[in-house]
Motif scaffolding. Structure first.
Motif, short mmCIF file in Angstrom:
data_model
loop_
_atom_site.label_atom_id
_atom_site.label_comp_id
_atom_site.label_asym_id
_atom_site.label_seq_id
_atom_site.Cartn_x
_atom_site.Cartn_y
_atom_site.Cartn_z
N LEU A 58 0.83 -1.18 0.00
CA LEU A 58 0.00 0.00 0.00
C LEU A 58 0.87 1.25 0.00
CD1 LEU A 58 -2.70 1.42 0.13
CD2 LEU A 58 -2.72 1.04 2.61
N ASP A 59 1.95 1.22 0.75
CA ASP A 59 2.88 2.36 0.74
C ASP A 59 3.45 2.58 -0.66
OD1 ASP A 59 2.51 2.83 3.42
OD2 ASP A 59 4.32 1.79 4.08
N ALA A 60 3.76 1.48 -1.35
CA ALA A 60 4.32 1.61 -2.70
C ALA A 60 3.29 2.22 -3.65
CB ALA A 60 4.76 0.23 -3.20
N ILE A 61 2.03 1.83 -3.49
CA ILE A 61 0.97 2.42 -4.32
C ILE A 61 0.83 3.90 -4.01
CG2 ILE A 61 -1.51 2.44 -4.75
CD1 ILE A 61 -1.46 -0.62 -4.27
N ARG A 62 0.75 4.23 -2.75
CA ARG A 62 0.53 5.61 -2.34
C ARG A 62 1.70 6.52 -2.77
NH1 ARG A 62 -3.17 7.04 1.48
NH2 ARG A 62 -1.73 8.52 2.45
N ALA A 63 2.89 5.97 -2.82
CA ALA A 63 4.05 6.76 -3.21
C ALA A 63 3.96 7.26 -4.65
CB ALA A 63 5.32 5.94 -3.04
N GLN A 64 3.08 6.67 -5.45
CA GLN A 64 2.94 7.08 -6.85
C GLN A 64 1.94 8.21 -7.05
OE1 GLN A 64 3.25 3.86 -9.86
NE2 GLN A 64 2.88 2.47 -8.16
N PHE A 65 1.29 8.66 -5.97
CA PHE A 65 0.26 9.69 -6.07
C PHE A 65 0.73 11.00 -5.44
CE2 PHE A 65 -2.11 5.84 -6.69
CZ PHE A 65 -3.12 6.20 -7.58
N PRO A 66 1.19 11.96 -6.24
CA PRO A 66 1.68 13.23 -5.70
C PRO A 66 0.63 13.95 -4.85
CG PRO A 66 2.31 13.01 -8.00
CD PRO A 66 1.37 11.89 -7.71
N ALA A 67 -0.65 13.80 -5.17
CA ALA A 67 -1.69 14.51 -4.43
C ALA A 67 -1.71 14.14 -2.95
CB ALA A 67 -3.06 14.24 -5.05
N LEU A 68 -1.21 12.96 -2.62
CA LEU A 68 -1.25 12.52 -1.23
C LEU A 68 -0.27 13.29 -0.35
CD1 LEU A 68 -1.61 8.66 -1.70
CD2 LEU A 68 -3.38 10.38 -1.41
N GLN A 108 -7.65 10.51 -7.63
CA GLN A 108 -6.37 11.17 -7.81
C GLN A 108 -5.58 10.44 -8.90
OE1 GLN A 108 -5.91 14.14 -6.32
NE2 GLN A 108 -8.01 13.70 -5.70
N VAL A 109 -4.51 11.07 -9.39
CA VAL A 109 -3.80 10.57 -10.57
C VAL A 109 -2.36 10.21 -10.20
CG1 VAL A 109 -3.06 11.14 -12.92
CG2 VAL A 109 -5.24 12.01 -12.04
N PRO A 110 -1.90 9.02 -10.54
CA PRO A 110 -0.53 8.62 -10.23
C PRO A 110 0.48 9.29 -11.16
CG PRO A 110 -1.59 6.87 -11.43
CD PRO A 110 -2.65 7.92 -11.17
N GLN A 111 1.71 9.37 -10.70
CA GLN A 111 2.76 10.04 -11.46
C GLN A 111 2.96 9.45 -12.86
OE1 GLN A 111 4.51 12.85 -10.16
NE2 GLN A 111 4.97 13.03 -12.35
N PRO A 112 2.89 8.13 -13.05
CA PRO A 112 3.08 7.61 -14.42
C PRO A 112 2.05 8.14 -15.42
CG PRO A 112 3.30 5.84 -12.82
CD PRO A 112 2.80 7.03 -12.07
N VAL A 113 0.85 8.42 -14.97
CA VAL A 113 -0.17 8.98 -15.87
C VAL A 113 0.19 10.42 -16.21
CG1 VAL A 113 -2.59 9.64 -16.07
CG2 VAL A 113 -1.97 7.43 -15.05
N VAL A 114 0.58 11.17 -15.20
CA VAL A 114 1.01 12.56 -15.43
C VAL A 114 2.19 12.59 -16.40
CG1 VAL A 114 1.90 14.65 -14.34
CG2 VAL A 114 0.20 13.26 -13.15
N ALA A 153 -10.52 4.15 -2.42
CA ALA A 153 -9.77 3.93 -3.66
C ALA A 153 -8.55 3.07 -3.36
CB ALA A 153 -9.35 5.27 -4.26
N CYS A 154 -7.72 2.84 -4.37
CA CYS A 154 -6.57 1.96 -4.17
C CYS A 154 -5.56 2.53 -3.18
CB CYS A 154 -5.90 1.64 -5.50
SG CYS A 154 -4.94 3.00 -6.21
N TYR A 155 -5.64 3.86 -2.94
CA TYR A 155 -4.68 4.50 -2.05
C TYR A 155 -5.25 4.74 -0.64
CZ TYR A 155 -7.29 8.20 -4.49
OH TYR A 155 -8.28 8.94 -5.08
N THR A 156 -6.48 4.32 -0.38
CA THR A 156 -7.11 4.56 0.92
C THR A 156 -6.54 3.63 1.98
OG1 THR A 156 -9.15 5.14 -0.24
CG2 THR A 156 -9.33 4.70 2.12
#
Length: 413
Positions: free
Chosen positions: A13-23, A42-48, A393-396
């Motif tokens: 979960l930490d690895a997933i959350r690390a990809q979301f700058p909004a967090l 929210q949008v992960p860095q790879p999408v951005v 969501a996946c980051y919750t």
């Protein structure tokens, strides 16, 4: 066999959350907990990065004889492939548009050209009005009849017996949501599609709220057309429409004479949001990256299966905590029934907007209102004020759910 990433562990979960700058955002000194995913994740860095890379290095219009145009063509075709894997269809069956609503209006206009006055369209009270008013507007313009299937307020579930009764020899389309964006209810779409097909009708599926939580399989659902929105599953604001290729090619679509006349580009009007389409494909790749090995569809299946386990744990925590809170009424099916991790509730004597503002002061972001599921909220008795909606969501995290529950417990009339 594919090996799913162990998304149920804290490290994953930490690895997933690390990809979301909004967090990284903070509100009043606290990290923001985003429970507004049902309205847009929210949008992960790879999408951005994918959107940025396209705009900076490949931006062009399509079908011309120079490198960036050819690169754009290739990326759009790759996106059709990614979204085809996402829904279980073929690239030639994937069309893009501004959003689900616009695509559905366009599709409806084309379908209606082949129907006769007095023909019937079946919708449901559980649906977002993009999948209700679209067909009602068409009916007003062309003399069709719309039948609305009720849901049971006490359970939040569709009345399937009423659905079967509503479908008859004059039915041309059954338009049904795969999941309610207000209550989280997952409908028996396969049964609805079978009933439609037995009557010689088509099945249109609104999968906007379903797609972030359960991997779409258009064949298993029995859909003829299915729409979803990338911004609900970690992508940009782009709509996606899948349709059976033979059906798309047979549509009498409003189009400009020089525009493509075959599937799927005949469903697309004007120049598309190329960067958004590239971003939608990157969102699919992000979800597939949450599992290892195998083809993309197999990785998506493994990732969604693993994410489902954790989402249901969060749902149980959220549902039980809200139900145990004095003055709180929770709506929709309980855990254990087919549903997404989206919960709507009200606090007795407190307007829904005030609940949302109070939680926002504590860096917990929730939605309020009717979410365009207007009929649902009206039948719940909250037409004037709406309800509060919280979605996982996946980051919750479980800690974020605890913060939401603590915030609600502190709200007083």
């Amino acid at each position: 066999m594919t090996t799913p990433l162990a998304v149920t562990t804290a490290a994953s979960l930490d690895a997933i959350r690390a990809q979301f700058p909004a967090l990284a955002r903070r509100q009043n000194g606290q990290p923001v907990a985003y429970f507004d995913g049902p309205g847009g994740t929210q949008v992960p860095q790879p999408v951005v990065d994918a959107v940025s890379d396209y705009l900076l290095h490949h931006n062009a219009n399509t079908h011309w004889a120079y490198p960036t145009s050819a690169e754009t063509d290739a990326r759009l075709e790759a996106a059709r492939g990614a979204l085809a894997d996402f829904v279980g269809g073929r690239p030639s069956e994937i069309a893009f548009g501004a959003n689900m609503t616009t695509l559905t209006l366009h599709l409806g206009r084309a379908l209606g050209r082949g129907w006769a006055e007095g023909d019937e369209i079946v919708v449901t009270e559980l649906d977002h009005h993009a999948n209700v008013d679209t067909w009602r507007q068409l009916a007003r313009e062309r003399g069709f009849v719309v039948k609305a299937v009720p849901f049971r307020v006490e359970t939040g579930q569709l009345d399937m017996a009423a659905l079967a009764t509503a479908i008859g020899s004059k039915t041309r389309l059954v338009a049904i949501g795969a999941a309610s964006n207000a209550l989280g209810t997952i409908n028996d779409v396969r049964r609805a599609a079978l009933l439609a097909h037995e009557a010689g009708a088509l099945a249109f599926v609104d999968a906007v709220h379903y797609a972030p939580h359960a991997l779409v399989d258009v064949e298993a659902l029995g859909a003829d057309f299915l729409a979803c929105s990338a911004y609900k599953f970690y992508g940009p604001h782009v709509g996606v429409l899948w349709g059976r290729e033979a059906l798309i090619d047979a549509l009498d679509l409003p189009r400009l004479v020089p525009a493509p006349s075959t599937s799927p580009e005949n469903l697309e009007t004007g120049t598309q949001n190329h960067e958004g389409i590239v971003g939608a494909a990157a969102a699919v790749e992000f979800l597939a990256s949450l599992a290892e090995g195998g083809a993309r569809r197999a990785r998506l299946q493994a990732a969604f299966a693993s994410l489902h386990v954790r989402s249901q744990e969060l749902l149980e925590q959220l549902w039980s905590g809200l139900r145990a809170t004095s003055g709180v009424t929770v709506y929709g099916p309980p855990p254990g029934q087919p549903r997404t991790p989206t919960v709507s509730f009200v606090v007795q004597g407190v307007p829904s907007e005030r609940v949302a503002r109070t939680l926002a002061e504590q860096a917990v972001f929730v939605s309020h209102g009717d979410f365009y599921a207007t009929t649902v909220v009206e039948r719940l008795g909250h037409a004037e004020d709406g309800v509060v909606r919280a979605g996982c969501a996946c980051y919750t995290t479980a800690d974020e759910v605890d913060r939401l529950l603590a915030g609600v417990r502190g709200i007083r009339p």
